[in-house]
Design a protein around this motif. Sequence first.
Motif, mmCIF file in Angstrom:
data_model
loop_
_atom_site.group_PDB
_atom_site.id
_atom_site.type_symbol
_atom_site.label_atom_id
_atom_site.label_comp_id
_atom_site.label_asym_id
_atom_site.label_seq_id
_atom_site.Cartn_x
_atom_site.Cartn_y
_atom_site.Cartn_z
ATOM 1 N N VAL A 185 0.601 -1.453 0.122
ATOM 2 C CA VAL A 185 -0.067 -0.371 0.197
ATOM 3 C C VAL A 185 0.979 1.510 -0.227
ATOM 4 O O VAL A 185 2.144 1.095 0.289
ATOM 5 C CB VAL A 185 -0.409 -0.029 1.066
ATOM 6 C CG1 VAL A 185 -2.289 -1.218 1.715
ATOM 7 C CG2 VAL A 185 -0.053 0.298 2.510
ATOM 8 N N LEU A 186 0.639 2.094 -0.789
ATOM 9 C CA LEU A 186 0.921 3.761 -0.278
ATOM 10 C C LEU A 186 0.282 4.854 -0.040
ATOM 11 O O LEU A 186 -0.955 4.933 -0.711
ATOM 12 C CB LEU A 186 1.786 4.189 -2.077
ATOM 13 C CG LEU A 186 1.989 5.103 -2.473
ATOM 14 C CD1 LEU A 186 3.512 5.487 -1.613
ATOM 15 C CD2 LEU A 186 3.177 5.546 -3.434
ATOM 16 N N GLY A 187 0.283 5.753 0.585
ATOM 17 C CA GLY A 187 -0.890 6.086 0.631
ATOM 18 C C GLY A 187 -0.922 6.690 2.611
ATOM 19 O O GLY A 187 -0.172 7.466 3.146
ATOM 20 N N CYS A 188 -1.724 7.073 2.617
ATOM 21 C CA CYS A 188 -2.449 7.650 4.304
ATOM 22 C C CYS A 188 -1.976 5.897 5.437
ATOM 23 O O CYS A 188 -1.534 4.981 5.413
ATOM 24 C CB CYS A 188 -4.246 7.453 4.620
ATOM 25 S SG CYS A 188 -5.397 6.415 4.588
ATOM 26 N N SER A 189 -1.401 6.750 6.732
ATOM 27 C CA SER A 189 -0.434 5.957 7.236
ATOM 28 C C SER A 189 -2.142 4.620 8.160
ATOM 29 O O SER A 189 -1.686 3.861 7.889
ATOM 30 C CB SER A 189 -0.702 7.116 8.763
ATOM 31 O OG SER A 189 -1.947 7.401 8.835
ATOM 32 N N GLY A 190 -3.463 5.076 8.050
ATOM 33 C CA GLY A 190 -4.352 4.074 8.507
ATOM 34 C C GLY A 190 -3.632 2.592 7.451
ATOM 35 O O GLY A 190 -4.411 1.465 7.822
ATOM 36 N N MET A 191 -3.286 2.845 5.823
ATOM 37 C CA MET A 191 -3.393 1.637 5.008
ATOM 38 C C MET A 191 -2.908 0.673 5.455
ATOM 39 O O MET A 191 -3.478 -0.618 5.192
ATOM 40 C CB MET A 191 -3.077 2.827 3.491
ATOM 41 C CG MET A 191 -4.035 3.916 2.631
ATOM 42 S SD MET A 191 -3.456 3.760 1.189
ATOM 43 C CE MET A 191 -3.387 2.382 0.083
ATOM 44 N N THR A 192 -1.653 0.907 5.931
ATOM 45 C CA THR A 192 -0.546 -0.145 6.585
ATOM 46 C C THR A 192 -1.372 -1.127 7.528
ATOM 47 O O THR A 192 -1.100 -2.282 7.885
ATOM 48 C CB THR A 192 0.583 0.599 7.309
ATOM 49 O OG1 THR A 192 0.326 1.234 8.514
ATOM 50 C CG2 THR A 192 1.397 1.587 6.086
ATOM 51 N N HIS A 193 -1.998 -0.766 8.649
ATOM 52 C CA HIS A 193 -2.785 -1.479 9.660
ATOM 53 C C HIS A 193 -3.665 -1.504 8.603
ATOM 54 O O HIS A 193 -3.806 -3.510 9.196
ATOM 55 C CB HIS A 193 -3.686 -0.028 10.518
ATOM 56 C CG HIS A 193 -2.286 0.383 11.041
ATOM 57 N ND1 HIS A 193 -1.819 1.402 10.852
ATOM 58 C CD2 HIS A 193 -2.033 0.538 12.314
ATOM 59 C CE1 HIS A 193 -0.895 2.073 11.749
ATOM 60 N NE2 HIS A 193 -1.274 0.896 13.052
ATOM 61 N N SER A 194 -4.692 -2.159 7.574
ATOM 62 C CA SER A 194 -5.423 -1.998 6.936
ATOM 63 C C SER A 194 -5.261 -3.288 6.698
ATOM 64 O O SER A 194 -5.736 -4.650 5.889
ATOM 65 C CB SER A 194 -6.776 -1.102 5.776
ATOM 66 O OG SER A 194 -7.220 0.020 6.959
ATOM 67 N N ALA A 195 -3.849 -3.020 5.270
ATOM 68 C CA ALA A 195 -3.048 -3.855 5.078
ATOM 69 C C ALA A 195 -2.579 -5.500 5.786
ATOM 70 O O ALA A 195 -2.769 -6.534 5.388
ATOM 71 C CB ALA A 195 -1.267 -3.520 4.450
#
Length: 233
Positions: free
Chosen positions: A77-87
Amino acid sequence: MGKIMYTDALNKMCVVKKGCDHGPAPIPEEGEWVKVKEVNQISALSHGIGWCAPQQGACKLTLNVKNGVIQEALVEVLGCSGMTHSAAMAAEILQGKTILEALNTDLVCDAINVAMREIFKQLAYGRSQTAFSENGLPVGSSLEDLGGVLRSQIGTMFGSVKTGARYLEMTDGYVLKLGLDKNSEIIGYQFVNLGKMMKSIREGVEPKEAYQKAIGTYGRFKEAVKVIDPRKE
């Protein structure tokens, strides 16, 4: 599912028998042509790209599917910080699900959900990376996209009319310096491969030494007339 109901108008009509039925068109799957009627007939490794509604982030999703069941998932993922947790959550959820289950699973981040939708379409239409590869690829193959140090390949560049281009990160690694010629045009760069550096540190090499060993150059960097720090100069 409940009982199928028909309208009065339809019930009053006579039956016209169906003619020929050749089934679905065959799609290529791991070196075979398959007429897919059930989810468990799909086997493939492929990638899907997704984006979130405000388009401030993106996801590259790689799935290896055998007999309709997701055997491995690589989520980048690339983008907002929350995306890493969703990933991280998606990586916990996806394996073991059929692709139909995964399509209808809330993967929290819109970008990951869209990537799942896009890869589903590829798999359903036989547009996979392994469409013509006999037996497909073994489970674990998605990690090969990351290279030997298991780090996503990232490109980060910036440019403006006032100052021109700045290379910040390449597949090679984190860009340390840009090399310019006499016309102030970029002719190469120096980088540190963060994956290699961290690998060395984990193997017991002192951080400073590991850093020095992970530094490399690309292009005609050594011929540069001027060298600049792309983040400060």
